[in-house]
Design an enzyme around this catalytic site. Sequence first.
Site, PDB file in Angstrom:
ATOM      1  N   CYS A  44      81.547  72.522  47.444  1.00  0.00           N
ATOM      2  CA  CYS A  44      81.128  71.249  47.048  1.00  0.00           C
ATOM      3  C   CYS A  44      81.533  70.007  47.883  1.00  0.00           C
ATOM      4  O   CYS A  44      81.531  68.736  48.058  1.00  0.00           O
ATOM      5  CB  CYS A  44      81.442  70.752  45.502  1.00  0.00           C
ATOM      6  SG  CYS A  44      80.752  72.067  44.362  1.00  0.00           S
TER       7      CYS A  44
ATOM      8  N   HIS B 244      84.897  62.125  42.886  1.00  0.00           N
ATOM      9  CA  HIS B 244      83.945  63.576  42.933  1.00  0.00           C
ATOM     10  C   HIS B 244      83.494  63.610  41.538  1.00  0.00           C
ATOM     11  O   HIS B 244      82.353  64.100  41.376  1.00  0.00           O
ATOM     12  CB  HIS B 244      84.950  64.728  43.302  1.00  0.00           C
ATOM     13  CG  HIS B 244      84.379  65.997  43.542  1.00  0.00           C
ATOM     14  ND1 HIS B 244      83.297  66.336  44.155  1.00  0.00           N
ATOM     15  CD2 HIS B 244      84.476  67.165  42.619  1.00  0.00           C
ATOM     16  CE1 HIS B 244      82.798  67.508  44.057  1.00  0.00           C
ATOM     17  NE2 HIS B 244      83.887  67.971  42.938  1.00  0.00           N
TER      18      HIS B 244
ATOM     19  N   GLU C 245      91.537  64.469  39.545  1.00  0.00           N
ATOM     20  CA  GLU C 245      91.353  63.535  40.453  1.00  0.00           C
ATOM     21  C   GLU C 245      91.879  62.151  39.912  1.00  0.00           C
ATOM     22  O   GLU C 245      92.140  61.418  40.516  1.00  0.00           O
ATOM     23  CB  GLU C 245      89.858  63.513  40.412  1.00  0.00           C
ATOM     24  CG  GLU C 245      89.335  62.170  41.405  1.00  0.00           C
ATOM     25  CD  GLU C 245      87.819  62.449  41.839  1.00  0.00           C
ATOM     26  OE1 GLU C 245      87.481  61.788  42.905  1.00  0.00           O
ATOM     27  OE2 GLU C 245      87.122  62.920  40.901  1.00  0.00           O
TER      28      GLU C 245
ATOM     29  N   LYS D 123      77.709  61.178  39.717  1.00  0.00           N
ATOM     30  CA  LYS D 123      77.247  62.231  39.264  1.00  0.00           C
ATOM     31  C   LYS D 123      76.724  62.212  37.853  1.00  0.00           C
ATOM     32  O   LYS D 123      76.079  62.911  37.244  1.00  0.00           O
ATOM     33  CB  LYS D 123      78.242  63.478  39.580  1.00  0.00           C
ATOM     34  CG  LYS D 123      78.598  63.817  40.936  1.00  0.00           C
ATOM     35  CD  LYS D 123      79.647  64.943  40.881  1.00  0.00           C
ATOM     36  CE  LYS D 123      79.655  65.617  42.245  1.00  0.00           C
ATOM     37  NZ  LYS D 123      80.385  64.799  43.262  1.00  0.00           N
TER      38      LYS D 123
ATOM     39  N   HIS E 176      75.397  67.157  40.036  1.00  0.00           N
ATOM     40  CA  HIS E 176      76.081  67.693  41.076  1.00  0.00           C
ATOM     41  C   HIS E 176      75.299  68.321  41.907  1.00  0.00           C
ATOM     42  O   HIS E 176      74.804  69.589  41.767  1.00  0.00           O
ATOM     43  CB  HIS E 176      77.188  68.580  40.520  1.00  0.00           C
ATOM     44  CG  HIS E 176      78.295  68.914  41.160  1.00  0.00           C
ATOM     45  ND1 HIS E 176      78.216  68.662  42.708  1.00  0.00           N
ATOM     46  CD2 HIS E 176      79.322  69.649  41.110  1.00  0.00           C
ATOM     47  CE1 HIS E 176      79.440  69.033  43.495  1.00  0.00           C
ATOM     48  NE2 HIS E 176      80.060  69.396  42.392  1.00  0.00           N
TER      49      HIS E 176
ATOM     50  N   PHE F 188      85.115  74.641  44.925  1.00  0.00           N
ATOM     51  CA  PHE F 188      85.679  75.777  44.901  1.00  0.00           C
ATOM     52  C   PHE F 188      86.258  76.232  46.332  1.00  0.00           C
ATOM     53  O   PHE F 188      85.686  75.991  47.178  1.00  0.00           O
ATOM     54  CB  PHE F 188      84.376  76.758  44.371  1.00  0.00           C
ATOM     55  CG  PHE F 188      84.066  76.515  42.947  1.00  0.00           C
ATOM     56  CD1 PHE F 188      84.726  75.493  42.338  1.00  0.00           C
ATOM     57  CD2 PHE F 188      83.087  77.348  42.364  1.00  0.00           C
ATOM     58  CE1 PHE F 188      84.423  75.391  41.014  1.00  0.00           C
ATOM     59  CE2 PHE F 188      82.662  77.509  41.185  1.00  0.00           C
ATOM     60  CZ  PHE F 188      83.198  76.334  40.518  1.00  0.00           C
TER      61      PHE F 188
END
Length: 414
Positions: A164, A304, A315, A336, A341, A402
Amino acid sequence: MSKRRVVITGLGCVTALAESASELFAALCDGKSGISMIESFDASAYPVRFGGEIRTFDVTRYIDQREGKRMDRFTQFAIAAASQAVKDSGLDFSKEDLSRAGVVVGTGIGGIKEIEDQHLRLLAKGPSKVSPFCVPRLMANAASGNIAIQYGLRGPNYCVSSACASGNHAIGEAFFNITTGRSDIMITGGSEAALTPVGLASFCAARSLSTRNDDPPAASRPFDRDRDGFVLSEGAGVLVLEEESHAKKRNAPIYGELLGYSATDDGYHITAPLPDGNGAASAMKLALAGAGIEPEKVDYINAHGTGTELNDMAESSAIKSVFGKHAYELLVSSTKSCLGHLLGASGAVELIVCVKAINESTVPPTINLENPDPRCDLKMDFVPIEARDAKVNIALSNSFGFGGHNACVVVGKV
């Protein structure tokens, strides 16, 4: 030798909400959701039956139908977004040194639909019936390669694949290609089309996704205590970057300046972030330092903000670590909440949102944020529900993936 400055001269995107940067930003500021029930395949047996699906896309608006059929869906999205961005920039490549123009486009997964389709063909009809276009369709660098072919570009060309964080990593690499003098023009961004039977099943198996099948538009809930996972979506975002004097010489539209970029890794877990957010904090600190920007000068962060408990908490901790008291003065939102996403395309689409926020003096909201999670700190302003009029001179775009990947891009008003 002074550092070569990098400006943004073109924007393009394909998302479940809109198929242009201006239409996307307007829809985001209106608090609209692009999340709906999946129609492209039968998802009735899945625990999750919705996503950010693009339903009206027609690649023949951008390229010949025959060429489009030779591309996976993620490449088609990238070609469309790049076409928009180049047109928006006013570039005429017949007047450019093509060896000084390149492409870096990221993707987290690449041509997964092609892999699925050809595997079914292999099982049903045997190896001789697998398409000769299988590899050119599925390879992760197909998007960057096809964009270069479309315009005859001879400069640097490669793909970044870091889950991502791919979109932001690609933009950062393109930025470095210009600041170091290798290129004058870079087409860059990210593209993803993983909303497929195997793609959806894989994230369902990992229990990463929201299961709000009864109310898809309310499913993506970053920083909300009632969140239950992220929403899988598809799309692309592409920007044209240019060396400042090159852009000014041709009287190009300039939307903003790319000021800094950094990448770090958590070195912790293949899917979970460091709980204290130290890896993300390091990326933000280094990006700001590279840009020569004090934390107190930042007005807006496009987070994010996936709507997963681990990411939201890490975050928000990272932001407080970097910005201290200023964390309670700047604006933070997660688009998002509207888009879901887009995996490897998220960073690019979200940087476009940052650029538009600077130019429109408006910050899009975090929709569905009805019950803020106190563990994410109730004193932070996540711009809940409604857009906010605000002067934005400096903005950050965060992307984490990831593998522990962290990427932060800093953009500023010109």
